[in-house]
Motif scaffolding. Structure first.
Motif, short mmCIF file in Angstrom:
data_model
loop_
_atom_site.label_atom_id
_atom_site.label_comp_id
_atom_site.label_asym_id
_atom_site.label_seq_id
_atom_site.Cartn_x
_atom_site.Cartn_y
_atom_site.Cartn_z
N ILE A 95 0.82 -1.21 0.00
CA ILE A 95 0.00 0.00 0.00
C ILE A 95 0.86 1.26 0.00
O ILE A 95 0.54 2.24 -0.66
N THR A 96 1.96 1.24 0.74
CA THR A 96 2.78 2.45 0.88
C THR A 96 4.05 2.44 0.05
O THR A 96 4.83 3.39 0.12
N ASN A 97 4.28 1.42 -0.74
CA ASN A 97 5.54 1.26 -1.45
C ASN A 97 5.87 2.42 -2.37
O ASN A 97 6.98 2.93 -2.37
N LEU A 114 -0.39 12.28 -2.06
CA LEU A 114 -1.37 11.22 -1.90
C LEU A 114 -1.49 10.36 -3.16
O LEU A 114 -1.62 9.14 -3.08
N GLN A 115 -1.41 10.97 -4.33
CA GLN A 115 -1.58 10.21 -5.57
C GLN A 115 -0.44 9.21 -5.80
O GLN A 115 -0.55 8.35 -6.68
N ASP A 116 0.64 9.29 -5.02
CA ASP A 116 1.74 8.33 -5.16
C ASP A 116 1.44 6.99 -4.51
O ASP A 116 2.13 6.01 -4.76
N TYR A 117 0.44 6.94 -3.66
CA TYR A 117 0.13 5.71 -2.94
C TYR A 117 -0.84 4.85 -3.74
O TYR A 117 -1.35 5.25 -4.78
N SER A 118 -1.12 3.66 -3.24
CA SER A 118 -1.99 2.74 -3.96
C SER A 118 -3.39 3.31 -4.11
O SER A 118 -3.85 4.12 -3.28
N VAL A 122 -5.79 5.59 -1.48
CA VAL A 122 -6.34 6.89 -1.88
C VAL A 122 -7.86 6.87 -1.76
O VAL A 122 -8.47 7.83 -1.28
N LYS A 123 -8.48 5.76 -2.16
CA LYS A 123 -9.94 5.64 -2.07
C LYS A 123 -10.40 5.69 -0.61
O LYS A 123 -11.43 6.28 -0.30
N GLN A 124 -9.62 5.09 0.30
CA GLN A 124 -9.98 5.12 1.72
C GLN A 124 -9.96 6.55 2.26
O GLN A 124 -10.81 6.95 3.03
N TRP A 131 -11.89 10.86 6.15
CA TRP A 131 -10.88 11.92 6.12
C TRP A 131 -11.14 12.95 7.21
O TRP A 131 -10.21 13.43 7.86
N ALA A 132 -12.40 13.29 7.46
CA ALA A 132 -12.71 14.27 8.52
C ALA A 132 -12.26 13.75 9.87
O ALA A 132 -11.69 14.49 10.68
#
Length: 188
Positions: A95-97, A114-118, A122-124, A131-132
């Protein structure tokens, strides 16, 4: 089973049971706080303490009474926990690679986007409710609030070795600030 190995297994599991009870107690202590960030972790902490206690109890009783069925159950439970830890570690790495950070010209820290992650991660975070809740927990930590106290000038800030949390969550991306001269930055 030899008496020495049974003795060692008994005492290791006895101390692990005490540790597990402390973890469960810590989970209940966390549940008494008004802070939702801590209360969110209550169930996982209590569950972790409960699983550790259960495994230790089975190992302790198996070694104390020399019941091979309990000792086999103990070994199987330990194996399942170890496999679960390995699976969690591999998934966290996947997920974080790709989010290893980008260099920022003139700065020692890396910038995390953020767009660099899986796409799953990003969907989560794209879920407004999640997010709040996460953002409210980030605001309450001292990670971002202490930056202005630690770095008095923009030069000190650019030369700082920021953590991924500080460089990715506490400041706007460098491209938004690139047009401003350094002398206009103020951290007071």
């Amino acid at each position: 089973m030899g008496s020495t190995s049974a003795f060692v297994i008994r005492w290791i599991n006895f101390f692990t049971m005490i540790l597990a009870l402390l973890v469960v107690g810590f989970g209940f202590w966390m549940s008494t706080h008004d802070d939702e960030c801590r209360r969110t972790l209550t169930v996982p902490v209590i569950a972790l303490g409960g699983v550790i206690f259960l495994i230790s109890l089975v190992g302790f009783l198996g070694a104390w009474k020399n019941i091979s069925c309990l000792l086999w159950t103990y070994l199987i439970m330990l194996f399942v926990v170890l496999v679960a830890i390995m699976v969690f570690t591999v998934l966290a790495f996947i997920i974080t690679n790709s989010g290893s950070g980008h260099t920022v010209p003139g700065a020692r820290y890396k910038e995390y986007r953020l767009q660099d992650y899986s796409s799953w991660f990003v969907k989560q975070l794209d879920d407004t409710e999640k997010w709040a809740r996460l953002k409210s927990c980030l605001v309450k930590t001292d990670d971002c609030n202490s930056l202005s106290r630690r770095y008095k000038t923009a030069r000190e800030y650019k030369l700082a070795d920021l953590t991924p949390m500080e460089s990715g969550c506490c400041r706007p991306p460098a491209e938004y600030c690139a047009w401003m001269p350094i002398s206009t930055f103020s951290f007071h």
